[in-house]
Design a protein around this motif. Structure first.
Motif, PDB file in Angstrom:
ATOM      1  N   GLY A 422     -73.346  21.247  -7.019  1.00 21.31           N
ATOM      2  CA  GLY A 422     -73.153  22.562  -7.604  1.00 21.31           C
ATOM      3  C   GLY A 422     -71.823  22.694  -8.319  1.00 21.31           C
ATOM      4  N   PHE A 423     -71.372  23.948  -8.434  1.00 19.88           N
ATOM      5  CA  PHE A 423     -70.185  24.246  -9.234  1.00 19.88           C
ATOM      6  C   PHE A 423     -69.130  25.052  -8.486  1.00 19.88           C
ATOM      7  N   ALA A 424     -69.309  25.285  -7.182  1.00 22.21           N
ATOM      8  CA  ALA A 424     -68.394  26.189  -6.484  1.00 22.21           C
ATOM      9  C   ALA A 424     -68.235  25.787  -5.024  1.00 22.21           C
ATOM     10  N   VAL A 425     -67.177  26.334  -4.416  1.00 15.47           N
ATOM     11  CA  VAL A 425     -66.888  26.150  -2.996  1.00 15.47           C
ATOM     12  C   VAL A 425     -66.991  27.501  -2.309  1.00 15.47           C
ATOM     13  N   TRP A 426     -67.654  27.534  -1.151  1.00 14.01           N
ATOM     14  CA  TRP A 426     -67.801  28.762  -0.358  1.00 14.01           C
ATOM     15  C   TRP A 426     -66.657  28.811   0.643  1.00 14.01           C
ATOM     16  N   VAL A 427     -65.792  29.794   0.493  1.00  9.52           N
ATOM     17  CA  VAL A 427     -64.528  29.853   1.226  1.00  9.52           C
ATOM     18  C   VAL A 427     -64.508  31.056   2.169  1.00  9.52           C
ATOM     19  N   LYS A 428     -63.914  30.868   3.341  1.00 16.16           N
ATOM     20  CA  LYS A 428     -63.720  31.963   4.297  1.00 16.16           C
ATOM     21  C   LYS A 428     -62.234  32.209   4.480  1.00 16.16           C
ATOM     22  N   TYR A 429     -61.785  33.437   4.207  1.00 13.76           N
ATOM     23  CA  TYR A 429     -60.383  33.791   4.391  1.00 13.76           C
ATOM     24  C   TYR A 429     -60.071  33.983   5.877  1.00 13.76           C
ATOM     25  N   ALA A 430     -58.875  33.625   6.262  1.00  7.09           N
ATOM     26  CA  ALA A 430     -58.433  33.765   7.655  1.00  7.09           C
ATOM     27  C   ALA A 430     -57.546  34.994   7.826  1.00  7.09           C
ATOM     28  N   ASP A 431     -57.216  35.279   9.091  1.00  4.65           N
ATOM     29  CA  ASP A 431     -56.227  36.314   9.444  1.00  4.65           C
ATOM     30  C   ASP A 431     -56.598  37.705   8.938  1.00  4.65           C
ATOM     31  N   GLY A 432     -57.887  37.982   8.775  1.00  7.15           N
ATOM     32  CA  GLY A 432     -58.298  39.318   8.348  1.00  7.15           C
ATOM     33  C   GLY A 432     -57.896  39.664   6.935  1.00  7.15           C
ATOM     34  N   ILE A 433     -57.592  38.676   6.133  1.00  8.50           N
ATOM     35  CA  ILE A 433     -57.205  38.927   4.735  1.00  8.50           C
ATOM     36  C   ILE A 433     -58.419  39.412   3.957  1.00  8.50           C
ATOM     37  N   SER A 434     -58.260  40.481   3.219  1.00  9.34           N
ATOM     38  CA  SER A 434     -59.353  41.093   2.479  1.00  9.34           C
ATOM     39  C   SER A 434     -59.535  40.434   1.113  1.00  9.34           C
ATOM     40  N   ALA A 442     -54.265  39.029  -7.350  1.00 10.32           N
ATOM     41  CA  ALA A 442     -54.403  37.871  -8.229  1.00 10.32           C
ATOM     42  C   ALA A 442     -54.569  38.296  -9.676  1.00 10.32           C
ATOM     43  N   SER A 443     -55.314  39.368  -9.894  1.00  8.13           N
ATOM     44  CA  SER A 443     -55.527  39.873 -11.249  1.00  8.13           C
ATOM     45  C   SER A 443     -54.211  40.262 -11.901  1.00  8.13           C
ATOM     46  N   ALA A 444     -53.332  40.871 -11.111  1.00 10.86           N
ATOM     47  CA  ALA A 444     -52.023  41.270 -11.633  1.00 10.86           C
ATOM     48  C   ALA A 444     -51.170  40.056 -11.998  1.00 10.86           C
ATOM     49  N   MET A 445     -51.502  38.903 -11.428  1.00 10.87           N
ATOM     50  CA  MET A 445     -50.740  37.684 -11.689  1.00 10.87           C
ATOM     51  C   MET A 445     -51.454  36.764 -12.685  1.00 10.87           C
ATOM     52  N   LYS A 483     -51.969  27.649  -7.408  1.00 10.61           N
ATOM     53  CA  LYS A 483     -50.583  28.085  -7.230  1.00 10.61           C
ATOM     54  C   LYS A 483     -50.487  29.602  -7.227  1.00 10.61           C
ATOM     55  N   ILE A 484     -51.204  30.238  -8.151  1.00 11.42           N
ATOM     56  CA  ILE A 484     -51.221  31.712  -8.197  1.00 11.42           C
ATOM     57  C   ILE A 484     -51.829  32.264  -6.917  1.00 11.42           C
ATOM     58  N   LEU A 485     -52.925  31.656  -6.480  1.00 10.19           N
ATOM     59  CA  LEU A 485     -53.598  32.130  -5.269  1.00 10.19           C
ATOM     60  C   LEU A 485     -52.708  31.962  -4.046  1.00 10.19           C
ATOM     61  N   ALA A 486     -51.967  30.874  -3.983  1.00  4.41           N
ATOM     62  CA  ALA A 486     -51.042  30.657  -2.873  1.00  4.41           C
ATOM     63  C   ALA A 486     -49.957  31.730  -2.855  1.00  4.41           C
ATOM     64  N   GLY A 487     -49.485  32.115  -4.049  1.00  7.44           N
ATOM     65  CA  GLY A 487     -48.496  33.184  -4.122  1.00  7.44           C
ATOM     66  C   GLY A 487     -49.049  34.509  -3.632  1.00  7.44           C
ATOM     67  N   VAL A 488     -50.316  34.761  -3.898  1.00  6.20           N
ATOM     68  CA  VAL A 488     -50.964  35.986  -3.414  1.00  6.20           C
ATOM     69  C   VAL A 488     -51.044  35.977  -1.897  1.00  6.20           C
ATOM     70  N   PHE A 489     -51.501  34.873  -1.322  1.00  4.60           N
ATOM     71  CA  PHE A 489     -51.637  34.793   0.136  1.00  4.60           C
ATOM     72  C   PHE A 489     -50.278  34.893   0.821  1.00  4.60           C
ATOM     73  N   LYS A 490     -49.279  34.346   0.202  1.00  3.83           N
ATOM     74  CA  LYS A 490     -47.935  34.415   0.790  1.00  3.83           C
ATOM     75  C   LYS A 490     -47.475  35.861   0.916  1.00  3.83           C
ATOM     76  N   LEU A 492     -49.520  38.485   1.109  1.00  6.05           N
ATOM     77  CA  LEU A 492     -50.405  39.196   2.044  1.00  6.05           C
ATOM     78  C   LEU A 492     -50.223  38.744   3.473  1.00  6.05           C
ATOM     79  N   SER A 493     -49.751  37.514   3.643  1.00  5.56           N
ATOM     80  CA  SER A 493     -49.589  36.959   4.997  1.00  5.56           C
ATOM     81  C   SER A 493     -48.263  36.221   5.072  1.00  5.56           C
ATOM     82  N   PRO A 494     -47.129  36.944   5.167  1.00  2.14           N
ATOM     83  CA  PRO A 494     -45.779  36.345   5.124  1.00  2.14           C
ATOM     84  C   PRO A 494     -45.516  35.341   6.217  1.00  2.14           C
ATOM     85  N   LYS A 495     -46.279  35.431   7.320  1.00  3.78           N
ATOM     86  CA  LYS A 495     -45.985  34.520   8.451  1.00  3.78           C
ATOM     87  C   LYS A 495     -46.400  33.083   8.161  1.00  3.78           C
TER      88      LYS A 495
END
Length: 499
Positions: A422-434, A442-445, A483-490, A492-495
């Protein structure tokens, strides 16, 4: 009523020709009753001077009014509003007449028969997109397609392909497609068993319209493909949703429903299920065919990206082992070549193909004959096969690159299983991240990513899943997007550890 040139306004920058703006303005005032039957109109010279346009422009407008029977012409007297028109009581101009504008709403009632939201709108500027799983149009074999168009343009029988053709689709394409499906999918079909459509979506719609009536029961997976679910519900059918696990759709749940209700249709995506990317296991495929035989329901097998499998040879479609006529097999070249190339197909027993062809004729007399002939030649020449080999290698590499990047830079924030194709990966976010919060930040970035709201049908719970497409981005773009996505998660989840 005496005509006032102030009634007409023109916009020389508008797309509508100036003479038509004058024509439409005068017609509008006649309809509104501000210009009465038999009322005189100013001479072309006076009106041209008042509007600061060339006299020939006004003459063209008057000629158009006369051709449409809005005005009468009398020798040595000039133009008059046609006297045989009905006399309409005048209404306020400002509230009723909008120059060069189309009404925003109908004057008659329109029921919301198609209530589903989400019309495609791609006019927003963006830097990068983790799409739902689309091919890279930059590697589409456009040159080969153009070559075939040129070839037909040089033939003396080109006119044959610019007039009406078979409603079922090009005979050449259906013949070559039957051969291709036999070689790649083990389908023993002929041209008569195939209907060419504009994408798999049209094939699903045609099948649903023919098979389903109000309150018929349809089974589909959840999470699943909302585009199919909406089609089924639009017929008035009742949708029963069953879960999906790592082996595909839950057939125990399917059989439970069959024991309680008469099921008319089961919709399944056996390869790279959308959105979870799982593949329906071989044993479940055989069981589903047996359930279809036992309970006499139809199966729509949506095999939209069968050709893109990386782990091993893909399992043959349900349709290849269908000995009872239970399966309607649909697919398309929209993923093989590009989404804008709207060539799909339905493979089914002849009696259903005939009905689908008749319905398709009511909607859309036929497909694009010249395009179908061009695709037929690409299949015949082996160009499609060669493209698929190159594309599979490319997308396989991109899958591995994205999965490595996700593990390295986002492993603390999400989890996933590497898809077999296929063409995509099915991902599950951790730590209750919405997913909605991630999408907004991400859109803002400069990165567009799904907000996770469309995967589970009629379920407003904020699920932590997102489908991340990799095929349409090259390695450099994948690195930037992660890289952009990592900045978003950082944020949302500073720990979590820094990237």
């Amino acid at each position: 009523m005496k005509f006032s040139t102030g009634l007409i306004t023109i916009d020389k920058d508008a797309q509508v020709a100036v003479y038509l703006q004058i024509t439409n303005s005068i017609i509008g005032h006649i309809r509104q009753g501000t210009l009465k039957p038999a009322s005189p109109l100013p001479s072309s010279r006076l009106l041209a001077a008042a509007l600061k346009v060339h006299r020939k422009t006004v003459v063209a407008a008057y000629d158009e009014l006369y051709a449409q029977s809005w005005v009468d012409v009398y020798a040595r007297k000039g133009f008059f509003v046609a006297k045989n028109l009905p006399d309409v009581s005048p209404r306020p101009i400002n509230n009723t007449v909008k120059q060069n504008a189309y009404p925003l709403k109908t004057h008659f009632d329109v029921a919301e028969k198609i209530p589903y939201p989400g019309l495609f709108n791609d006019d927003k500027p963006r830097l990068l997109t983790f799409d739902d799983g689309f091919p890279d149009t930059r590697v589409a074999p456009v040159e080969l397609l153009v070559r075939e168009y040129r070839r037909f343009a040089n033939y003396h029988f080109t006119q044959k392909y610019l007039t009406y053709g078979p409603e079922q689709g090009s005979a050449n394409l259906r013949t070559e497609l039957a051969r291709f499906l036999g070689e790649t999918r083990g389908l023993q079909v002929s041209a008569d068993d195939i209907l060419i459509t504009k994408g798999a979506q049209m094939a699903i719609y045609l099948a649903a319209q023919i098979l389903l009536s109000k309150n018929d029961v349809v089974i589909a997976a959840d999470p699943g493909y909302p585009g199919a679910n909406e089609v089924f519900e639009q017929t008035g059918a009742k949708l029963k949703l069953v879960p999906v696990d790592e082996h595909g759709i839950d057939l125990n749940a399917v059989e439970e429903i069959c024991e309680q209700k008469k099921v008319k249709l089961v919709y399944v995506i056996p390869h790279h299920h959308r959105p979870t990317t799982v593949t329906l296991s071989a044993d479940r495929r055989m069981r589903l065919l047996e359930l279809a035989r036992k309970y006499r329901f139809a199966i729509i097998e949506d095999d939209y990206d069968y050709d893109f499998h990386y782990a091993s040879s893909p399992i043959l479609p349900l349709a290849s082992a269908d000995y009872y006529g239970s399966v309607i097999y649909v697919g398309s070249f929209c993923k093989t070549i590009a989404p804008g190339i709207r060539i799909g197909f339905m493979v089914a027993p002849a009696n259903l193909v005939v009905q689908a062809t008749r319905l398709r004729k009511m909607i859309d007399r036929q497909g694009e004959h010249l395009l179908e002939e061009a695709i037929a030649n690409l299949l015949k020449n082996g160009d499609i096969g060669r493209h698929l080999k190159k594309a599979n290698k490319l997308y396989h590499e991109r899958r591995d690159i994205l999965c490595a990047l996700l593990k390295e830079h986002l492993g603390s924030w999400l989890s996933f299983k590497i898809p077999d194709g296929g063409f995509a990966v099915w991902v599950k976010y951790a730590d209750g991240i919405s997913p909605a919060d991630v999408a907004e930040r991400a859109s803002a970035m400069g990165l567009t990513i799904n907000n996770g709201r469309d995967y589970f049908y009629h379920n407003t719970v904020n699920h932590p899943y997102v489908r991340i497409g990799f095929a349409s981005l090259n390695p450099k773009e994948l690195k930037t997007a992660v890289k952009i996505l990592a900045g978003v998660f950082k944020k949302l989840s500073p720990k979590s550890p820094e990237v």
